[in-house]
Motif scaffolding. Structure first.
Motif, PDB file in Angstrom:
ATOM      1  N   ASP A   1     -29.876  -9.129 -15.359  1.00  0.00           N
ATOM      2  CA  ASP A   1     -28.570  -9.098 -16.006  1.00  0.00           C
ATOM      3  C   ASP A   1     -27.854  -7.777 -15.726  1.00  0.00           C
ATOM      4  O   ASP A   1     -28.447  -6.843 -15.176  1.00  0.00           O
ATOM      5  CB  ASP A   1     -28.707  -9.361 -17.509  1.00  0.00           C
TER       6      ASP A   1
ATOM      7  N   THR B   1     -21.740 -10.234 -14.699  1.00  0.00           N
ATOM      8  CA  THR B   1     -20.967 -10.268 -15.930  1.00  0.00           C
ATOM      9  C   THR B   1     -20.023 -11.470 -15.944  1.00  0.00           C
ATOM     10  O   THR B   1     -19.872 -12.149 -16.957  1.00  0.00           O
ATOM     11  CB  THR B   1     -20.155  -8.978 -16.078  1.00  0.00           C
ATOM     12  N   LEU B   2     -19.399 -11.743 -14.802  1.00  0.00           N
ATOM     13  CA  LEU B   2     -18.483 -12.877 -14.708  1.00  0.00           C
ATOM     14  C   LEU B   2     -19.230 -14.192 -14.925  1.00  0.00           C
ATOM     15  O   LEU B   2     -18.743 -15.079 -15.637  1.00  0.00           O
ATOM     16  CB  LEU B   2     -17.785 -12.883 -13.350  1.00  0.00           C
ATOM     17  N   CYS B   3     -20.410 -14.325 -14.322  1.00  0.00           N
ATOM     18  CA  CYS B   3     -21.203 -15.551 -14.499  1.00  0.00           C
ATOM     19  C   CYS B   3     -21.565 -15.746 -15.971  1.00  0.00           C
ATOM     20  O   CYS B   3     -21.509 -16.868 -16.488  1.00  0.00           O
ATOM     21  CB  CYS B   3     -22.468 -15.486 -13.653  1.00  0.00           C
ATOM     22  N   GLU B   4     -21.936 -14.647 -16.646  1.00  0.00           N
ATOM     23  CA  GLU B   4     -22.289 -14.764 -18.060  1.00  0.00           C
ATOM     24  C   GLU B   4     -21.063 -15.129 -18.887  1.00  0.00           C
ATOM     25  O   GLU B   4     -21.152 -15.933 -19.828  1.00  0.00           O
ATOM     26  CB  GLU B   4     -22.916 -13.459 -18.548  1.00  0.00           C
ATOM     27  N   HIS B   5     -19.929 -14.569 -18.563  1.00  0.00           N
ATOM     28  CA  HIS B   5     -18.695 -14.879 -19.289  1.00  0.00           C
ATOM     29  C   HIS B   5     -18.333 -16.356 -19.138  1.00  0.00           C
ATOM     30  O   HIS B   5     -17.845 -16.990 -20.088  1.00  0.00           O
ATOM     31  CB  HIS B   5     -17.549 -14.009 -18.773  1.00  0.00           C
ATOM     32  N   LEU B   6     -18.622 -16.905 -17.954  1.00  0.00           N
ATOM     33  CA  LEU B   6     -18.290 -18.304 -17.686  1.00  0.00           C
ATOM     34  C   LEU B   6     -19.422 -19.262 -18.059  1.00  0.00           C
ATOM     35  O   LEU B   6     -19.279 -20.468 -17.902  1.00  0.00           O
ATOM     36  CB  LEU B   6     -17.944 -18.476 -16.198  1.00  0.00           C
ATOM     37  N   GLY B   7     -20.531 -18.693 -18.532  1.00  0.00           N
ATOM     38  CA  GLY B   7     -21.655 -19.531 -18.913  1.00  0.00           C
ATOM     39  C   GLY B   7     -22.388 -20.135 -17.737  1.00  0.00           C
ATOM     40  O   GLY B   7     -23.002 -21.211 -17.852  1.00  0.00           O
TER      41      GLY B   7
END
Length: 260
Positions: A14, A1-7
């Motif tokens: 996922d 989730t953090l990686c997705e938030h940071l792009g």
């Protein structure tokens, strides 16, 4: 989730897929909706649940949302309502979460490593489990004791056969089953899926592991690296291949350095 938030790109599935696969009931409901064979089950919140009396035994009791055989002890296989109530009560108290009661499949067990995406999903050599090396009287399951207490690097259990010595028809049935499961649950890049046969020899999905264990040493008996080694990949090559799969998925193939 953090990686997705940071792009940031990352390997593997996922957060939604990871959560669905961790919750055994939600995963089984999705599989059942899509006609993918898995054992009959019920979710239990109370050891005095009246439905236990009508359930078909033998059965196996598991925590609803755990992995790495946590909570699946040798005594998790229950053969009547009394044993079921006792095991469920212990598990509810210990893990503070609902448990799943599932019909116990009596046939042979396999674990299957897969990697890739879309039409490029590849099934690695199937690993068969041979429970003959378990202690006398132990149930024929890869229990917590078998995984973490009886199977140690200094004396590994000799229970894995890779490639599995099975007929081509069964191999194809298992491969089709795990590939369909992989796609239905939107698994990305890699996974290890456990399969068990019923008494008629029909394969059923047992567990889905979108974050497969990858202990590096042969004596660790980690099954994804075991399957990869059988397919001709060293440990570093296996990790490199997973990264390349993920980079291709996110459109960054050119970021991979070509080997000299």
């Amino acid at each position: 989730t953090l990686c997705e938030h940071l792009g940031l790109g990352y390997s593997g599935s996922d957060p939604l897929t990871l959560a669905l696969c961790l919750n055994k009931a939600r995963a089984k409901e999705i599989l059942s909706y899509h006609g993918i064979a898995n054992a009959p089950f019920m979710v239990v919140y109370n050891p005095k649940d009246a439905r236990l009396q009508a359930f078909t035994y033998p059965a196996i009791v598991k925590p609803l949302s755990e992995g790495s055989s946590k909570g699946i002890y040798d005594n998790a296989v229950v053969r009547n309502e009394t044993e079921s109530q006792q095991c469920i009560g212990q598990m509810l108290s210990r893990y503070n979460q609902a448990v799943i009661l599932e019909s116990f499949l009596e046939g042979q067990e396999f674990t299957v490593a897969l990697w890739g995406n879309g039409d490029e999903v590849e099934v690695l050599p199937i690993v068969a489990l041979n429970f003959a090396d378990l202690p006398a009287g132990a149930n024929r399951i890869y229990s917590y004791e078998a995984k973490w207490l009886w199977d140690v690097p200094s004396k590994p259990l000799d229970i894995f056969v890779c490639p599995a010595e099975i007929e081509k028809t069964l191999q194809e049935q298992i491969e089709q089953l795990v590939i369909k499961t992989y796609h239905v649950l939107n698994i990305r890049d890699w996974a290890r899926i456990d399969v068990r046969l019923d008494m008629s020899g029909r394969p059923h999905i047992l567990e889905i592991n979108p974050l497969p264990g990858i202990l590096p040493k042969i004596e660790d008996n980690s099954c994804f690296p075991k399957a990869a080694r059988t397919a001709g990949y060293g440990y570093a090559e296996m990790l490199d291949h997973v990264v390349r799969i993920a980079l291709k998925r996110i459109g960054r193939e050119k970021a991979v350095r070509k080997s000299a």
